[in-house]
Design an enzyme around this catalytic site. Structure first.
Site, PDB file in Angstrom:
ATOM      1  CG  HIS A  25      -1.686  -1.237   1.460  1.00 41.76           C
ATOM      2  ND1 HIS A  25      -2.882  -1.531   0.866  1.00 41.76           N
ATOM      3  CD2 HIS A  25      -1.359  -2.323   2.211  1.00 41.76           C
ATOM      4  CE1 HIS A  25      -3.286  -2.739   1.266  1.00 41.76           C
ATOM      5  NE2 HIS A  25      -2.371  -3.241   2.066  1.00 41.76           N
ATOM      6  CB  SER A  62      13.272  22.967 -15.219  1.00 44.84           C
ATOM      7  OG  SER A  62      12.492  24.152 -15.299  1.00 44.84           O
ATOM      8  CE  LYS A  84      11.267  20.590 -11.549  1.00 43.14           C
ATOM      9  NZ  LYS A  84      10.318  19.751 -10.882  1.00 43.14           N
ATOM     10  CD  GLU A  87       8.406  12.553 -15.372  1.00 41.71           C
ATOM     11  OE1 GLU A  87       8.052  13.347 -16.266  1.00 41.71           O
ATOM     12  OE2 GLU A  87       8.841  12.929 -14.275  1.00 41.71           O
TER      13      GLU A  87
END
Ligand code: ARG
Length: 465
Positions: free
Chosen positions: A156, A277, A283, A290
């Site tokens: 979980h 970024s 970043k 992704e």
């Protein structure tokens, strides 16, 4: 507009119809398979006395020449032809004249395209399996090096029990191992040759289908000519296997994205596999992970698309089936690209072992072991579960871990606790005591690694090489 079938028509095909119908823009991808199939076909025709040796030699020479010229960029596959079959045949006739017109004896584009697509995919099943096994090798190396790299295991997405990095990677090893085996099964099941099935009902020429099949490396010929030209099951199975590979990659990517976040800090993706970024200078984003996760949707899409195309098609060939190609090619290229990139990212990724171990220590990952400790002292498990539940509540109030309590505090909860508890619930002990086959304990892990090393050494891909 160059077509193979003008005789029966009195009008030119409408330009839009021609374009809508044509497949050359994508079936050019298997020009080599088309030529390979044609060569096997004419070699068989000659053996059966349907072509003379001279005709066969001329055709084979012509076809080989076309293949070489396309490969070397001397001959361009242009859109003036309806499909790759027309392109090759028209070029052959241009090159060698009359004999070229005999190539298509005892054959239809229906069994021809079924063969071409099968030859193309069969090779790609092997390529995808090779990429999958490359990833398995990377995983096995990480496993061997991290038998004592402790980390929390989750259920979980809540910390559950401590495991090791070797064990966590081992779970992915099993998934990708099944993928490789699935590909092996698909290869074996699809490996029958449809050529010689004609348009749907075989031919009146005395073809030797078994001979053609053996020339092309098939197990044998298919057994029903209608099924041969109407079957796309092997593509659906392959797309299903590719979808499963992507599902596994996507789950793995999701974990890497989490682990790479500031909240987890379990891993650091190598600079070569991350991006920045345009506005936020601090970043470093896990774009590759992704994108792989994102591309999963398009491979699933290919599977559902083909399933839907095939649903409701009457026997035998229908033009709908031309839709099998672009989506299959796209899915294959996507999966091969994702596997290679993912493997590169994983190989260069740094695991922050200290952060992982520290994370495994808090969050009461040793609570089950504390209950097992009480069982060891003679308490029934259900009572022990209750005691440790109260102990955890006590710890949360005091903002301490189980191992940070004093023996006095422990005894307040239950007199059964002794000083040996601390050793029993240490991270190392929690992992090392897990001995059952498949568990993270070092003995079980070493056995899993041994068997998996053996799996790679005995790979089905080696039999094929
Ligand atoms: N381009 C077709 C396909 O991909 C080849 C077979 C065409 N056969 C036919 N009877 N029109 O399915």
């Amino acid at each position: 507009m160059a077509q193979l079938w003008g005789g029966r028509f009195t009008k030119e095909t409408d330009r839009l119809v021609y374009n809508f119908n044509a497949s050359i823009s994508f079936d050019r991808k298997f020009y080599e398979e088309d030529i390979e199939g044609s060569i096997a076909h004419v070699v068989m025709l000659e053996k059966q006395g349907i072509l003379t040796e001279g005709e066969k030699n001329e055709i084979v020479k012509g076809l080989t020449g076309i293949r070489e010229d396309v490969k070397n960029g001397i001959l361009e596959i242009t859109e003036e032809y309806e499909d790759i079959h027309s392109f090759v045949e028209a070029n052959l006739i241009q090159r060698i004249g009359e004999a070229g017109k005999k190539l298509h004896t005892g054959r239809s584009r229906n069994d021809q395209v079924a063969l071409d697509m099968k030859l193309y995919t069969r090779a790609e099943v092997v390529h995808v399996a090779e990429e999958t096994e490359e990833l398995l090798r990377t995983l096995l190396t990480i496993m061997e090096e991290n038998l004592e790299t402790y980390m929390p295991g989750f259920t979980h997405l809540q910390k559950a029990q401590p495991v090791t990095l070797a064990h966590h990677m081992g779970a992915y090893f099993e998934m990708f191992k099944r993928d490789s085996l699935r590909l092996r099964d698909i290869y074996a099941r699809m490996n029958y040759c449809p050529l010689g099935s004609g348009a749907l009902a075989g031919t009146t020429y005395p073809l030797d289908r078994a001979y053609t099949a053996s020339l092309l490396g098939f197990e044998g010929p298919t057994l029903n000519s209608m099924d041969s030209v109407a079957d796309r099951d092997y593509l659906i199975e392959f797309l299903s296997a590719l979808s499963t590979v992507m599902m596994h990659l996507s789950r793995f990517c999701e974990e890497i994205i989490l682990w790479n976040s500031n909240e987890y800090r379990f891993v650091e993706i190598d600079d070569a596999y991350a991006t920045g970024s345009s506005i936020m200078p601090q970043k470093k984003n896990p774009d590759i992970a992704e994108l792989v996760r994102g591309k999963t949707g398009r491979v699933y899409g290919a599977l559902v698309s083909l399933l839907t195309t095939m649903k409701g098609l009457p026997l035998a060939y229908n033009k709908d089936m031309q839709e099998d190609k672009e989506l299959t090619f796209d899915a294959i290229d996507t999966v091969k690209g994702c596997l290679a990139l993912f493997n590169g990212m994983l190989k260069t990724m740094k695991f922050r072992k200290d952060v992982m171990a520290a994370s495994a220590v808090n969050g009461f990952t040793n609570a089950t072991d504390a209950a097992d400790y009480l069982v060891g002292k003679g308490m029934p498990f259900r009572d022990a579960h209750e005691v440790i539940g109260r102990l955890v509540l006590f710890c949360i109030e005091k903002n301490k871990g189980i191992d940070a309590l004093s023996l006095e505090e422990l005894k307040e909860i239950s007199p059964v606790f002794e000083a040996d508890l601390f050793e029993a619930v240490s991270l190392k002990a929690c992992v090392e005591k897990r001995l059952t086959g498949g568990a993270p304990g070092p003995g079980a892990m070493k056995e899993a690694i041994r068997q998996n090393r053996e799996f790679l050494n005995q790979s089905w891909l080696k039999e094929r090489a």
